[in-house]
Scaffold this motif. Structure first.
Motif, PDB file in Angstrom:
ATOM      1  N   LYS A  18       0.819  -1.212   0.000  1.00  0.00           N
ATOM      2  CA  LYS A  18       0.000   0.000   0.000  1.00  0.00           C
ATOM      3  C   LYS A  18       0.856   1.266   0.000  1.00  0.00           C
ATOM      4  N   GLU A  19       2.072   1.201   0.554  1.00  0.00           N
ATOM      5  CA  GLU A  19       2.987   2.346   0.479  1.00  0.00           C
ATOM      6  C   GLU A  19       3.366   2.605  -0.973  1.00  0.00           C
ATOM      7  N   LYS A  23      -3.120   3.866  -4.325  1.00  0.00           N
ATOM      8  CA  LYS A  23      -4.492   3.874  -4.833  1.00  0.00           C
ATOM      9  C   LYS A  23      -5.219   2.564  -4.537  1.00  0.00           C
ATOM     10  N   LEU A  24      -4.478   1.549  -4.107  1.00  0.00           N
ATOM     11  CA  LEU A  24      -5.119   0.278  -3.772  1.00  0.00           C
ATOM     12  C   LEU A  24      -5.880   0.431  -2.460  1.00  0.00           C
ATOM     13  N   THR A  25      -7.094  -0.058  -2.429  1.00  0.00           N
ATOM     14  CA  THR A  25      -7.939   0.049  -1.240  1.00  0.00           C
ATOM     15  C   THR A  25      -7.772  -1.175  -0.344  1.00  0.00           C
ATOM     16  N   GLU A  45      -5.951  -2.023 -12.932  1.00  0.00           N
ATOM     17  CA  GLU A  45      -7.270  -1.408 -12.783  1.00  0.00           C
ATOM     18  C   GLU A  45      -7.179  -0.013 -12.164  1.00  0.00           C
ATOM     19  N   ARG A  46      -6.439   0.129 -11.075  1.00  0.00           N
ATOM     20  CA  ARG A  46      -6.379   1.400 -10.348  1.00  0.00           C
ATOM     21  C   ARG A  46      -5.531   2.458 -11.052  1.00  0.00           C
ATOM     22  N   TYR A  47      -4.468   2.012 -11.737  1.00  0.00           N
ATOM     23  CA  TYR A  47      -3.539   2.961 -12.335  1.00  0.00           C
ATOM     24  C   TYR A  47      -3.674   3.075 -13.853  1.00  0.00           C
TER      25      TYR A  47
END
Length: 69
Positions: A18-19, A23-25, A45-47
């Motif tokens: 996550k660091e 953008k990952l939840t 997906e997120r980026y």
């Protein structure tokens, strides 16, 4: 390594992941749950990355953190 050890390792690595990919939840991390292909997919997906770019980022991250999914 037993299932408990693998789970503990994932909990430690989750913070590092996550660091790197902020953008990952938490829900994304639950889905990933230590599976490399799921991580690559969520990064795509997120980026909005192509699969090759997401794969390269994960490989580079693995090398830097001495970890393989």
């Amino acid at each position: 390594m037993n299932k408990d050890e693998a789970g503990g390792n994932w909990k430690q690595l989750k913070g590092k992941v996550k660091e790197k990919w902020g953008k990952l939840t938490d829900d994304d991390m639950t889905v990933v749950e230590g599976k490399r292909d799921q991580l690559v997919g969520k990064i795509q997906e997120r980026y909005g990355y192509a699969k090759d770019q997401a794969e390269k980022e994960v490989s580079d991250w693995e090398s830097h953190n001495n970890h393989r999914f």
